[in-house]
Scaffold this active site. Structure first.
Site, PDB file in Angstrom:
ATOM      1  N   LYS A 156       0.874  -1.172   0.000  1.00 44.29           N
ATOM      2  CA  LYS A 156       0.000   0.000   0.000  1.00 44.29           C
ATOM      3  C   LYS A 156       0.909   1.219   0.000  1.00 44.29           C
ATOM      4  O   LYS A 156       1.961   1.224   0.644  1.00 44.29           O
ATOM      5  CB  LYS A 156      -0.868  -0.025   1.269  1.00 44.29           C
ATOM      6  CG  LYS A 156      -1.691   1.233   1.534  1.00 44.29           C
ATOM      7  CD  LYS A 156      -2.925   1.234   0.657  1.00 44.29           C
ATOM      8  CE  LYS A 156      -3.859   2.389   1.017  1.00 44.29           C
ATOM      9  NZ  LYS A 156      -4.697   2.072   2.191  1.00 44.29           N
ATOM     10  N   LEU A 157       0.513   2.268  -0.689  1.00 46.27           N
ATOM     11  CA  LEU A 157       1.245   3.519  -0.643  1.00 46.27           C
ATOM     12  C   LEU A 157       0.335   4.664  -1.061  1.00 46.27           C
ATOM     13  O   LEU A 157      -0.741   4.448  -1.621  1.00 46.27           O
ATOM     14  CB  LEU A 157       2.518   3.475  -1.508  1.00 46.27           C
ATOM     15  CG  LEU A 157       2.429   3.768  -3.010  1.00 46.27           C
ATOM     16  CD1 LEU A 157       3.822   3.749  -3.636  1.00 46.27           C
ATOM     17  CD2 LEU A 157       1.523   2.808  -3.739  1.00 46.27           C
ATOM     18  N   SER A 158       0.768   5.881  -0.779  1.00 44.97           N
ATOM     19  CA  SER A 158       0.024   7.057  -1.203  1.00 44.97           C
ATOM     20  C   SER A 158       0.181   7.231  -2.706  1.00 44.97           C
ATOM     21  O   SER A 158       1.246   6.952  -3.275  1.00 44.97           O
ATOM     22  CB  SER A 158       0.570   8.309  -0.514  1.00 44.97           C
ATOM     23  OG  SER A 158       0.500   8.203   0.875  1.00 44.97           O
ATOM     24  N   ALA A 178      -2.291  13.550   1.053  1.00 43.61           N
ATOM     25  CA  ALA A 178      -2.760  14.689   1.842  1.00 43.61           C
ATOM     26  C   ALA A 178      -1.846  15.895   1.636  1.00 43.61           C
ATOM     27  O   ALA A 178      -2.309  17.024   1.412  1.00 43.61           O
ATOM     28  CB  ALA A 178      -2.821  14.303   3.324  1.00 43.61           C
ATOM     29  N   HIS A 227      -7.284   9.395   7.833  1.00 39.90           N
ATOM     30  CA  HIS A 227      -7.758   8.175   8.488  1.00 39.90           C
ATOM     31  C   HIS A 227      -8.828   8.466   9.546  1.00 39.90           C
ATOM     32  O   HIS A 227      -9.658   9.353   9.372  1.00 39.90           O
ATOM     33  CB  HIS A 227      -6.591   7.391   9.087  1.00 39.90           C
ATOM     34  CG  HIS A 227      -5.566   6.967   8.077  1.00 39.90           C
ATOM     35  ND1 HIS A 227      -5.890   6.538   6.807  1.00 39.90           N
ATOM     36  CD2 HIS A 227      -4.211   6.925   8.149  1.00 39.90           C
ATOM     37  CE1 HIS A 227      -4.784   6.243   6.152  1.00 39.90           C
ATOM     38  NE2 HIS A 227      -3.763   6.470   6.932  1.00 39.90           N
TER      39      HIS A 227
END
Length: 284
Positions: free
Chosen positions: A55-57, A114, A152
């Site tokens: 998983k990553l941004s 973000a 989150h």
């Protein structure tokens, strides 16, 4: 075949991967060695190319696209799910625009989506302090920072602590583009054979579909990693970040991701992209 897999301990990720790593679905002969990390640690690991699947941004993905390709299953995109700018005292959007350099902003990592959205909305906001996302609320309350960029489950808890919303950056993106906001994706190392990459994509999709069909099946696993969250907040979190795009990006999801990268390239926020973003051609 055993593959290394990294994802966060947040409820949306544990909900998605529970069936996969506990063999509640057919994994087509694959086993997984799991690493739990916060999103920015996963981003940094991706920079080093140490994991087979992670998983990553989406922001970070632009920097590792030479090492990883994006799977269609497992992503976090959506409407009304973006990061929030919050503070411990009243700050208007116009104040932030005019005095952005004066405010110290706590961010959950340089390569998070973000922070990318913060750069789009407030390009002059440069006084940033990186910290673990779960520490941002307390840093505001202790006066260590003036503004917090939260992600989150913190979007469900900040008001209980007397903190105030300045702007929903997901809403800002939606008004600008009309698209869902791409937050995080699941990528696989390009050095793995194509048949393995496709197999992993099928397995993750199967795992998400199992979770939707059996939403309480992974409750113990989700709770184990949820940092003492209530069950209500856990499932609010899941409902917010796990949706049709998590099963398959489809044309809409791919459009949103492509647009994110196009805007980032236009503003020179990310390096030029020279590789194919997506694992396989879009199926009709």
């Amino acid at each position: 075949m055993k593959l290394t897999l990294g994802f966060s301990p947040c409820p949306n990720d544990t909900f998605i991967f529970d069936a996969l790593i506990h063999h509640k679905i057919d994994t087509e002969g694959l086993d997984f060695e799991v690493f739990f990390d916060d999103v920015e640690t996963l981003n940094q690991k991706a920079m080093q190319g140490v994991l087979d699947i992670t998983k990553l941004s989406y922001h970070a993905f632009a920097y590792v696209i030479d090492k990883y390709v994006l799977l269609d299953a497992g992503s976090a995109l959506g409407f009304g799910v973006g990061p929030l700018l919050i503070s411990n005292f009243a700050i208007s959007i116009s104040d932030l625009q005019e005095k952005s350099m004066q405010y110290k902003i706590g961010i959950p990592g340089k390569y998070t989506t973000a922070n990318f959205l913060l750069g789009l909305a407030f390009p002059e906001a440069k006084n940033k302090q990186e910290m673990v996302f779960s520490e941002i609320e307390n840093a505001l309350l202790d006066g260590k920072i003036d503004i917090g960029l939260i992600i989150h489950e913190n979007r469900f808890t900040y008001q209980d602590k007397g903190l105030h919303k300045i702007l929903d950056l997901g809403d800002y993106w939606e008004r600008q583009t009309g698209c869902a906001i791409p937050l995080g994706g699941i990528v696989i190392n390009r050095r793995l054979p194509l048949d393995v990459q496709l197999k992993v994509n099928r397995c993750i999709r199967r795992s998400v579909e199992f979770a939707f069909a059996n939403p309480k099946s992974g409750l113990a696993f989700i709770r184990e990693h949820s940092q003492e969250m209530s069950e209500e907040v856990m499932y609010k979190h899941i409902d917010l970040y796990v949706n049709k795009y998590s099963v398959d990006l489809g044309a809409e999801g791919r459009k949103a991701i492509t647009l994110l990268f196009d805007k980032a390239l236009e503003k020179e926020i990310i390096p030029p992209i020279k590789e194919e973003i997506f694992l396989s051609p879009l199926t009709p």
